[in-house]
Scaffold this motif. Structure first.
Motif, PDB file in Angstrom:
ATOM      1  N   ALA A   1       0.815  -1.213   0.000  1.00  0.00           N
ATOM      2  CA  ALA A   1       0.000   0.000   0.000  1.00  0.00           C
ATOM      3  C   ALA A   1       0.850   1.265   0.000  1.00  0.00           C
ATOM      4  N   LYS A   2       1.910   1.284   0.761  1.00  0.00           N
ATOM      5  CA  LYS A   2       2.760   2.477   0.834  1.00  0.00           C
ATOM      6  C   LYS A   2       3.370   2.791  -0.531  1.00  0.00           C
ATOM      7  N   THR A   3       3.850   1.772  -1.220  1.00  0.00           N
ATOM      8  CA  THR A   3       4.458   1.960  -2.542  1.00  0.00           C
ATOM      9  C   THR A   3       3.432   2.458  -3.542  1.00  0.00           C
ATOM     10  N   ILE A   4       2.235   1.896  -3.507  1.00  0.00           N
ATOM     11  CA  ILE A   4       1.176   2.336  -4.419  1.00  0.00           C
ATOM     12  C   ILE A   4       0.840   3.796  -4.160  1.00  0.00           C
ATOM     13  N   ALA A   5       0.675   4.163  -2.887  1.00  0.00           N
ATOM     14  CA  ALA A   5       0.329   5.537  -2.527  1.00  0.00           C
ATOM     15  C   ALA A   5       1.409   6.524  -2.958  1.00  0.00           C
ATOM     16  N   GLU A   6       2.663   6.128  -2.822  1.00  0.00           N
ATOM     17  CA  GLU A   6       3.769   7.011  -3.211  1.00  0.00           C
ATOM     18  C   GLU A   6       3.930   7.102  -4.721  1.00  0.00           C
TER      19      GLU A   6
ATOM     20  N   ALA B   1      -6.971  -0.053   0.136  1.00  0.00           N
ATOM     21  CA  ALA B   1      -8.163  -0.666  -0.461  1.00  0.00           C
ATOM     22  C   ALA B   1      -7.786  -1.460  -1.712  1.00  0.00           C
ATOM     23  N   ILE B   2      -6.807  -0.978  -2.462  1.00  0.00           N
ATOM     24  CA  ILE B   2      -6.323  -1.713  -3.644  1.00  0.00           C
ATOM     25  C   ILE B   2      -5.729  -3.053  -3.214  1.00  0.00           C
ATOM     26  N   VAL B   3      -4.903  -3.024  -2.181  1.00  0.00           N
ATOM     27  CA  VAL B   3      -4.276  -4.261  -1.683  1.00  0.00           C
ATOM     28  C   VAL B   3      -5.340  -5.223  -1.152  1.00  0.00           C
ATOM     29  N   GLU B   4      -6.308  -4.709  -0.413  1.00  0.00           N
ATOM     30  CA  GLU B   4      -7.370  -5.565   0.131  1.00  0.00           C
ATOM     31  C   GLU B   4      -8.224  -6.161  -0.987  1.00  0.00           C
ATOM     32  N   HIS B   5      -8.509  -5.381  -2.014  1.00  0.00           N
ATOM     33  CA  HIS B   5      -9.280  -5.881  -3.160  1.00  0.00           C
ATOM     34  C   HIS B   5      -8.506  -6.992  -3.856  1.00  0.00           C
ATOM     35  N   ARG B   6      -7.212  -6.780  -4.022  1.00  0.00           N
ATOM     36  CA  ARG B   6      -6.352  -7.788  -4.658  1.00  0.00           C
ATOM     37  C   ARG B   6      -6.339  -9.081  -3.854  1.00  0.00           C
TER      38      ARG B   6
ATOM     39  N   GLN C   1     -13.489  -0.450  -9.596  1.00  0.00           N
ATOM     40  CA  GLN C   1     -14.377  -1.223  -8.731  1.00  0.00           C
ATOM     41  C   GLN C   1     -14.170  -0.868  -7.261  1.00  0.00           C
ATOM     42  N   ILE C   2     -13.088  -0.147  -6.974  1.00  0.00           N
ATOM     43  CA  ILE C   2     -12.748   0.220  -5.607  1.00  0.00           C
ATOM     44  C   ILE C   2     -13.341   1.588  -5.296  1.00  0.00           C
ATOM     45  N   LYS C   3     -14.032   1.699  -4.188  1.00  0.00           N
ATOM     46  CA  LYS C   3     -14.685   2.945  -3.797  1.00  0.00           C
ATOM     47  C   LYS C   3     -13.654   4.074  -3.730  1.00  0.00           C
ATOM     48  N   GLY C   4     -13.980   5.178  -4.376  1.00  0.00           N
ATOM     49  CA  GLY C   4     -13.111   6.349  -4.347  1.00  0.00           C
ATOM     50  C   GLY C   4     -12.123   6.421  -5.498  1.00  0.00           C
ATOM     51  N   ILE C   5     -12.087   5.393  -6.334  1.00  0.00           N
ATOM     52  CA  ILE C   5     -11.196   5.421  -7.494  1.00  0.00           C
ATOM     53  C   ILE C   5     -12.072   5.433  -8.738  1.00  0.00           C
TER      54      ILE C   5
END
Length: 115
Positions: A36-41, A53-58, A72-76
């Protein structure tokens, strides 16, 4: 006239700064393997909560096959996906560990003299 010229120059600099910042904001990231940290950065418009949320969906639904699945992820939304499309990468196959080849200590090289 001088004030007009300064305003035009300032506007041009602000516009250029925004454009280059926009174009360079996202960094390439594999959404199927990154934490998650890498995705956010790495992705523009994706904070830590959305990245988690991306990691949890995956984890719940399996690997992503396309960037569009992120909507499909809320907020994206599609605008966030489009803004980051060039930076989003994904492997649809889980990585397999690679075995290192070991060289035998008694092997001869073609250019070594026979003894």
């Amino acid at each position: 006239m001088r004030q007009f010229s300064l305003r035009v120059t300032s506007l041009a600099l602000v516009t250029f700064s925004l454009w280059t910042g926009y174009a360079m904001a996202a960094t390439s990231v594999n959404i199927n393997t990154a934490d998650a940290k890498t995705i956010a950065e790495s992705l523009d418009g994706i904070g830590l909560a959305r990245a988690q949320a991306i990691v949890e969906h995956r984890q719940a639904h399996g690997l992503f096959k396309s960037a569009d699945e992120l909507t499909q992820i809320k907020g994206i939304g599609s605008a966030v996906v489009e803004r980051n499309r060039q930076a989003i990468t994904f492997d649809t196959e889980p990585e397999k560990p690679t075995a290192k080849k070991s060289r035998a200590s008694n092997s001869k090289r073609a250019d070594s003299p026979d003894t």
